[in-house]
Enzyme design. Structure first.
Site, mmCIF file in Angstrom:
data_model
loop_
_atom_site.group_PDB
_atom_site.id
_atom_site.type_symbol
_atom_site.label_atom_id
_atom_site.label_comp_id
_atom_site.label_asym_id
_atom_site.label_seq_id
_atom_site.Cartn_x
_atom_site.Cartn_y
_atom_site.Cartn_z
ATOM 1 C CD GLU A 43 -2.735 1.023 2.717
ATOM 2 O OE1 GLU A 43 -3.748 1.781 2.716
ATOM 3 O OE2 GLU A 43 -2.331 0.073 3.458
ATOM 4 C CE LYS A 121 -7.328 1.223 3.364
ATOM 5 N NZ LYS A 121 -6.048 1.726 4.035
ATOM 6 C CE1 TYR A 127 -7.925 0.332 13.359
ATOM 7 C CE2 TYR A 127 -9.598 1.089 12.140
ATOM 8 C CZ TYR A 127 -8.702 0.275 12.261
ATOM 9 O OH TYR A 127 -8.477 -1.010 11.204
ATOM 10 C CB CYS A 157 -4.884 -1.995 3.920
ATOM 11 S SG CYS A 157 -4.231 -2.367 5.421
ATOM 12 C CB SER A 183 -1.208 -4.070 8.491
ATOM 13 O OG SER A 183 -1.720 -3.974 9.737
ATOM 14 N N GLY A 298 23.273 7.398 27.638
ATOM 15 C CA GLY A 298 23.767 7.502 29.063
ATOM 16 C C GLY A 298 23.545 5.959 29.707
ATOM 17 C CG LEU A 299 25.741 1.426 30.259
ATOM 18 C CD1 LEU A 299 24.499 0.978 29.623
ATOM 19 C CD2 LEU A 299 27.124 1.029 29.715
ATOM 20 C CD GLU A 410 11.741 4.612 33.631
ATOM 21 O OE1 GLU A 410 12.393 3.848 34.603
ATOM 22 O OE2 GLU A 410 12.000 5.118 32.761
ATOM 23 C CE LYS A 526 7.682 15.018 34.677
ATOM 24 N NZ LYS A 526 8.268 13.928 35.679
#
Length: 555
Positions: A43, A121, A127, A157, A183, A298-299, A410, A526
């Site tokens: 598509e 189509k 959605y 599709c 998809s 950053g580790l 988080e 955030k």
């Protein structure tokens, strides 16, 4: 054999109409040389899915038109070859400040240099991540064309997820359905598609070939896994997931005029293998398609950054990854040890930069303004923001894309620092909850799918209690419910829209539910400022989460 079909399960790039057209032309020539006489592309293959508001630009539609003409011209010499190419058609009708969409999500059927059919189509999804009604109007017709003596009905599709378009194609004379698709992936979606297309075949009694896109585009990933279904609703074959390939399906006509499909069948895969490959592909394509050559992160010695480091090495190779450990006064010695060990195992560049001098300088500068107030999350966030500044400086100086290492749990409750550990250009595990982070870390230690080394994550990183290490003796559960509880609430409330009363009725503690749902609502500001990240669930904090920041609703 009556007809050989080739499915161009390829990785296209949004906006690169010239490059996409070249891929289709090359695929057509390769397929034709191998005996195929029908090539199916995904598509909107000419412009790639989905180009969003580029569809509103007349110059973009014109570029897509030019690409279709180029494909037709360059494949004119392929005798008896039929090529199905997905592309947008049409422009807005404008009157003063009012614009009425007249575009369709279409596919053209090309034979020996000529467009012989164009199909629009019929059913436009609106959605989850889809908003096709913003750009397109639905088509009204059907499309049945001849290829190798077979009458092929074309669907795009969403058309194939409902009965009517397939039935109309059958009534128009189709003997076989060709469904071209883009998809987006989420865990389990590939087998959902197969199950739905089997139902469609049961409804209409026609065999079906499902041609799918592969590759990453911003936050969405397409896994390929094209397939074919026999007229009796048995799976005829399945392409591999997360790889580009020309997947072929042989169509034979039996003595009773029935069509029989034959194709290779890739083995079924477990969900974690799909999840890992989706995260790798999403990261790799975002980096490469946007012109970056390297990444930095950053580790911390914790499991989130460890998982992101393993993903980055699998996606890009160790030479393209720079890991930086930035210890503070609260960084545990074992965190330093584990970060060093993981960097050694994966062979990436690793540096340590203490943030203690900067942290003390900030506290000294702010002391007159903070006088009489105890230390709190302010000082914790200063540490995270110092690290963010360090990483962004490396990005500016060396051209790295910075990977931020936060997970879905988080991001949901705001357990992250704006302009601190949220700094970065891409968030690889943004849609992976913490319990899945632990599970994937263990999965990756057992599997080495990209040949970068087995057991990359030190066991202690996985087994020790998670901590932000921004104050003495801190653990995540000082502030949050256990992750098993938190993630279950997130799944039900955020992904599946259950209400607070329903969650309590399921047996969750009322206080936990109230706290988590309040934090989800409060931290929308955030998330609006967070980096894009790969979508791997049916609802992520991205295009399919559109909640207001200013919001008093609580239920």
């Amino acid at each position: 054999m009556t007809l050989k079909i080739a499915v161009a399960q390829l990785n296209f790039t949004v906006g690169d109409t010239t490059g996409n057209a070249r891929k289709i032309i090359d695929a057509a020539r390769t397929a034709h040389a191998a005996g195929a006489r029908l090539l199916l592309t995904p598509e909107l293959s000419v412009c790639a899915y989905i180009a969003e508001d580029l569809f509103l630009r007349p110059s973009f539609i014109a570029a897509c038109d030019d690409a279709v003409k180029t494909i037709a011209r360059e494949t004119a010499g392929l005798q008896d070859m039929v090529i199905v190419v997905g592309h947008p058609v049409g422009r807005d009708q404008r009157s003063r400040s009012i614009s009425v969409a007249q575009r369709t999500n279409a596919a053209s059927v090309i034979r020996e240099g000529r467009v012989i059919e164009t199909y629009a189509k019929r059913l436009l999804p609106n959605y989850q991540v889809f908003d096709e009604r913003r750009y397109f109007v639905p088509g009204q017709g059907t499309c049945v064309f001849q290829a190798g003596g077979v009458s092929v009905g074309l669907l795009i599709c969403e058309d194939a997820w409902f009965e009517e378009p397939a039935q109309l194609a059958k009534e128009a004379g189709a003997e076989l359905l060709a469904v071209i698709n883009a998809s987006p992936f989420h865990v389990g979606k590939g087998y959902e598609r197969e199950a739905m297309m089997i139902e469609r075949v049961k409804d209409c009694g026609l065999p079906l070939v499902y041609a799918h896109l592969v590759g990453g585009q911003d936050e969405v990933v397409f896994e390929g896994q094209s397939f074919a279904v026999q007229a009796d609703a048995r799976l005829a074959g399945r392409a591999y997931s997360f790889v580009e390939q020309l997947y072929t399906v042989d169509v034979a006509r039996s003595g009773d005029d029935a069509l029989h499909l034959a194709a290779d069948t890739a083995p079924a895969r477990d969900n974690d293998a799909d999840l890992w490959d989706a995260l790798v592909m999403g990261l790799r394509d975002y980096v490469r398609k946007n012109g970056f050559r390297s990444v930095a992160l950053g580790l911390s010695g914790g499991v989130d950054s460890a998982l992101v480091l393993a993903l980055a090495v699998d996606a890009l190779g160790r030479d393209a990854v720079h890991a930086v450990m930035m210890p503070s006064p609260y960084t545990a010695g074992i965190s330093l040890e584990d970060a060093r060990e993981m960097a050694r195992r994966l062979g990436v560049r690793y540096d340590e930069i203490s943030i203690l001098p900067e942290f003390e300088s900030f506290k000294q500068s702010l002391a007159p303004l903070f006088a009489g107030r105890p230390e709190d999350t302010t000082e914790e966030n200063i540490q995270a923001r110092i690290r963010g500044v360090m990483l962004m400086a490396l990005s500016n100086k060396h051209g790295h894309l910075i990977l931020t290492t936060g997970n879905k749990s988080e991001y949901a409750v705001g357990y992250c620092t704006l302009y601190g550990d949220m700094c970065g250009g891409f968030a690889p595990i943004k849609d992976v909850v913490k319990t899945a982070v632990f599970r994937l870390a263990r999965w990756r230690n057992v599997h080495d799918p990209y040949g970068t080394g087995a057991d990359p994550i030190p066991e202690r990183i996985i087994t020790r209690p998670p901590s932000a290490e921004l104050r003495p003796d801190q653990t995540d559960q000082d502030s949050l419910p256990p992750y098993e509880v938190l993630d279950a609430i997130i799944e039900r409330y955020m992904e599946n829209d259950l209400g607070i009363a329903e969650l309590v009725a399921e047996g969750f503690d009322q206080a936990d539910v109230e706290k988590v749902t309040r934090l989800i609502k409060f931290n929308e500001y955030k998330r609006r400022q967070s980096a894009v990240g790969t979508r791997v669930t049916h609802r992520s904090f991205g295009k399919d989460w559109r909640y207001p920041i200013t919001n008093k609703f609580r239920a």
